[in-house]
Design a protein around this motif. Sequence first.
Motif, mmCIF file in Angstrom:
data_model
loop_
_atom_site.group_PDB
_atom_site.id
_atom_site.type_symbol
_atom_site.label_atom_id
_atom_site.label_comp_id
_atom_site.label_asym_id
_atom_site.label_seq_id
_atom_site.Cartn_x
_atom_site.Cartn_y
_atom_site.Cartn_z
ATOM 1 N N ALA A 106 0.826 -1.198 0.000
ATOM 2 C CA ALA A 106 0.000 0.000 0.000
ATOM 3 C C ALA A 106 0.865 1.255 0.000
ATOM 4 O O ALA A 106 0.587 2.219 -0.712
ATOM 5 C CB ALA A 106 -0.911 -0.015 1.210
ATOM 6 N N LEU A 107 1.944 1.182 0.774
ATOM 7 C CA LEU A 107 2.829 2.330 0.863
ATOM 8 C C LEU A 107 3.484 2.613 -0.478
ATOM 9 O O LEU A 107 3.609 3.752 -0.922
ATOM 10 C CB LEU A 107 3.902 2.022 1.907
ATOM 11 C CG LEU A 107 4.529 3.180 2.642
ATOM 12 C CD1 LEU A 107 3.470 4.044 3.266
ATOM 13 C CD2 LEU A 107 5.458 2.661 3.697
ATOM 14 N N TYR A 108 3.866 1.544 -1.122
ATOM 15 C CA TYR A 108 4.493 1.626 -2.434
ATOM 16 C C TYR A 108 3.559 2.312 -3.435
ATOM 17 O O TYR A 108 3.930 3.275 -4.100
ATOM 18 C CB TYR A 108 4.815 0.191 -2.863
ATOM 19 C CG TYR A 108 5.324 0.016 -4.253
ATOM 20 C CD1 TYR A 108 6.658 0.232 -4.541
ATOM 21 C CD2 TYR A 108 4.475 -0.389 -5.269
ATOM 22 C CE1 TYR A 108 7.127 0.046 -5.818
ATOM 23 C CE2 TYR A 108 4.937 -0.578 -6.544
ATOM 24 C CZ TYR A 108 6.266 -0.346 -6.822
ATOM 25 O OH TYR A 108 6.723 -0.528 -8.083
ATOM 26 N N MET A 109 2.327 1.857 -3.440
ATOM 27 C CA MET A 109 1.337 2.464 -4.342
ATOM 28 C C MET A 109 1.149 3.935 -4.010
ATOM 29 O O MET A 109 0.987 4.781 -4.874
ATOM 30 C CB MET A 109 -0.019 1.774 -4.178
ATOM 31 C CG MET A 109 0.031 0.299 -4.394
ATOM 32 S SD MET A 109 -0.080 -0.056 -6.111
ATOM 33 C CE MET A 109 -0.147 -1.813 -6.096
ATOM 34 N N ASN A 110 1.161 4.185 -2.701
ATOM 35 C CA ASN A 110 0.951 5.536 -2.215
ATOM 36 C C ASN A 110 1.961 6.503 -2.799
ATOM 37 O O ASN A 110 1.634 7.625 -3.157
ATOM 38 C CB ASN A 110 1.110 5.503 -0.698
ATOM 39 C CG ASN A 110 0.165 6.452 -0.033
ATOM 40 O OD1 ASN A 110 -0.456 7.278 -0.696
ATOM 41 N ND2 ASN A 110 0.040 6.332 1.259
ATOM 42 N N PRO B 104 -1.974 3.303 4.679
ATOM 43 C CA PRO B 104 -1.502 2.057 4.062
ATOM 44 C C PRO B 104 -2.007 0.813 4.775
ATOM 45 O O PRO B 104 -2.300 -0.191 4.137
ATOM 46 C CB PRO B 104 0.020 2.142 4.189
ATOM 47 C CG PRO B 104 0.315 3.560 4.354
ATOM 48 C CD PRO B 104 -0.840 4.154 5.058
ATOM 49 N N LEU B 105 -2.148 0.923 6.106
ATOM 50 C CA LEU B 105 -2.591 -0.239 6.865
ATOM 51 C C LEU B 105 -4.007 -0.620 6.453
ATOM 52 O O LEU B 105 -4.308 -1.787 6.188
ATOM 53 C CB LEU B 105 -2.543 0.083 8.359
ATOM 54 C CG LEU B 105 -2.372 -1.090 9.306
ATOM 55 C CD1 LEU B 105 -1.069 -1.802 9.080
ATOM 56 C CD2 LEU B 105 -2.460 -0.602 10.742
ATOM 57 N N VAL B 106 -4.878 0.382 6.394
ATOM 58 C CA VAL B 106 -6.258 0.125 5.995
ATOM 59 C C VAL B 106 -6.298 -0.378 4.565
ATOM 60 O O VAL B 106 -6.994 -1.353 4.248
ATOM 61 C CB VAL B 106 -7.099 1.411 6.147
ATOM 62 C CG1 VAL B 106 -8.476 1.199 5.550
ATOM 63 C CG2 VAL B 106 -7.213 1.796 7.598
ATOM 64 N N GLU B 107 -5.491 0.275 3.700
ATOM 65 C CA GLU B 107 -5.479 -0.141 2.298
ATOM 66 C C GLU B 107 -4.991 -1.569 2.135
ATOM 67 O O GLU B 107 -5.542 -2.339 1.338
ATOM 68 C CB GLU B 107 -4.584 0.797 1.477
ATOM 69 C CG GLU B 107 -5.329 2.015 0.986
ATOM 70 C CD GLU B 107 -4.394 3.006 0.328
ATOM 71 O OE1 GLU B 107 -3.289 2.603 -0.092
ATOM 72 O OE2 GLU B 107 -4.774 4.187 0.249
ATOM 73 N N LEU C 42 -1.015 8.970 10.630
ATOM 74 C CA LEU C 42 -2.229 8.990 9.820
ATOM 75 C C LEU C 42 -1.921 8.797 8.343
ATOM 76 O O LEU C 42 -2.600 8.046 7.650
ATOM 77 C CB LEU C 42 -2.985 10.311 10.020
ATOM 78 C CG LEU C 42 -3.552 10.523 11.417
ATOM 79 C CD1 LEU C 42 -4.233 11.873 11.510
ATOM 80 C CD2 LEU C 42 -4.520 9.413 11.783
ATOM 81 N N LEU C 43 -0.858 9.481 7.870
ATOM 82 C CA LEU C 43 -0.581 9.446 6.433
ATOM 83 C C LEU C 43 0.115 8.174 5.985
ATOM 84 O O LEU C 43 -0.258 7.550 5.013
ATOM 85 C CB LEU C 43 0.299 10.637 6.044
ATOM 86 C CG LEU C 43 -0.401 11.947 5.764
ATOM 87 C CD1 LEU C 43 0.631 13.017 5.470
ATOM 88 C CD2 LEU C 43 -1.342 11.788 4.589
#
Lengths: 336, 330
Positions: free
Chosen positions: A153-157, B61-64, B55-56
């Motif tokens: 998810a972080l990567y996509m972010n 990312p955790l929720v995603e 939060l950011l």
Amino acid sequence: MSKDNTVFLGSRANFWDRNRLSEGYLLKKTIGRICISVVRALLLFGLCFMIIQPLLTRFSKGIMEERDLYDSTVRLLPRHVTLDNYRIVFELTSFPTSMLNTFWTSLLVSVCQIISTTLVAYGFARYEFPLKKFWFACVVLLIIVPPQTIQTALYMNFVNFDILGLFKLFTGSTINLRTSVLPYVLMSLTCMGLKNGLYIYMLRQYFKGVPTSLEEAAYVDGCGTMHTFVKIMLPDAFPTIASCFLFSFVWQWTDLFYTRNFLSSYKIYSTEMSTIVSRMARYFATEQGTAVVVPDGRQQQLISIAVLVCCIPLIILYCFTQRTFVESLAMSGSKE
Amino acid sequence: MSTKDRKYRAHWYDGLTEGISMLIPYRKNKVYHTMQAKRARTGYLFVLPFILGFLLFMLKPLVESLQMSFSKVTLIPGAGYDKPWAGLLNYEYAFGVDPYFNQYLVEEISRMAINTIATLVLSFVVAVILNQKFKGRTLARAIFFLPVILSSGVLPGIESQNEFYNMMEGVAEAVANSSGVNLSAALQDLLSVSGVGSGVFDVIFQMIDAIYDIVMASGIQIIVFLSGLQSISPSLYEAADVEGCSAWEAFWKITFPMVSPLLLVNCIYTIIDFFMKNDNRVMERINEVMYKQAKFGEASAMSWIYFGVAIAFIGISSFIISKAVKTANE
């Protein structure tokens, strides 16, 4: 440990006389003490040797010529000494560039991390505010969530970086931040770097231990919040902060996870090192003009050298800072 | 030290927090003007970086990633990704379809349980020894903290990934077994023949075989225990000595209870450290599924399972340890 009778008999009194006087107690005690120190010395030596041994083996394997590797009469000391292997590893890992990149990124990132974690830790240690318990629980969560859980998810972010859809609104597309160092610096500044929860926790423990009277005195004398923090708290906290910094620097230096995700556009030593095997065959092929299969022993030797090269700057750093480091950690416990 | 010793000089950061906290709007209510409210605002300012970051870069990312684990993720080049709801499909994949995940998970968990106990015992013993006075203590301490450097990041995994290394290990073991040099194996045989409860011994021998890993993983734990040991006031030992307490009794009555709260911290740290290690095979598998096979949903499900197991372990062990420490100290 044992208070022997030197006080009563003078230090030069015969051991056996003293033993007779104590009815055999002294002998028993002395033997016990010697036994303990022998066992302790053996145990420590064994364990220390185990820690040091791989380094020494790597070193001796590293300066061997290739034929020594297959020579079964050569085990620890090389017969043919060469520094050529180092040259090869340096070329394979694009040495000066990758090391320099590692150095400045590690330094930048760990400085950012330490600044932010110190501030946050101080806030948690000294101030009462609504939802404090909740936020601290989040710090604990930060410690226990493996970064791998959120990596996708972080990567996509960061590939499609956008703050509240603002960029998309103005420029029509999102920004790919993955190619710059910025995302990781942002994360470091907001305490989301490698093991930052741990640093917050450690520093908070330290700040909680410092008596509040110092700050109160400063406030009474008209010192502002920030001024108090910088002038009163920070100087005393220096050893603890320094050791956190050292942790951060070292862990960043050898880190692969964040480096691979966020710093992939730079040549960083740890990523270079982890992919060294895949580049070996091509290197030897171009050097010798024909396609070659690199023997496993040779691969292993070159990896060992790469690991050693990675460790050496850290070990040198550690040798210089070791004293403050150990003492600060010992101290952080002693202030209740 | 007092501020009076130093000449007062203006700094750029003077009044910075006060200034910023003035900008924060607050209701014109008397409660919000108190000293307490002011301090609360300043406190929030200090923790603000963390809250923002959390939060950011953590919560989102955790929720995603949790969402991803429940959906079928397909990458769309240039436009991010698409994730229709897929229910428990990914979890079924992790347990049922993936050939390695189950096996690795069970193996790593049992390895972790054993290694955690061994790490705690070893680091405690070493910390007690390093806290004593003897010649060369500084050197010994320096060497024992070296693993903090040597076992960090890529370093521990990189050599075991090499096939030659594994092969050599296998050969070395086989040779040692055949020639009977392997002391632990010989002992193991002896004990199992004599019929002593073999399960316990298996565990102990596993620990002995893994001693290198354990020593390399216990740098921080030694530091934590050592700092705890140094915080014990020497007067306690003096009093015990005067009362005729032996060193052994003093250890169990003073040292152990005083340091035991740190057991919990260390236990949690060890578990987390183990879970996040690079040479951990579950992690390797997740990375493989994610990067090589580009199955993002499946990989997310796997890492959530893994995380769940980690949390369960931390919960159970902290429950047991806090109970044990409580009963030991009563």
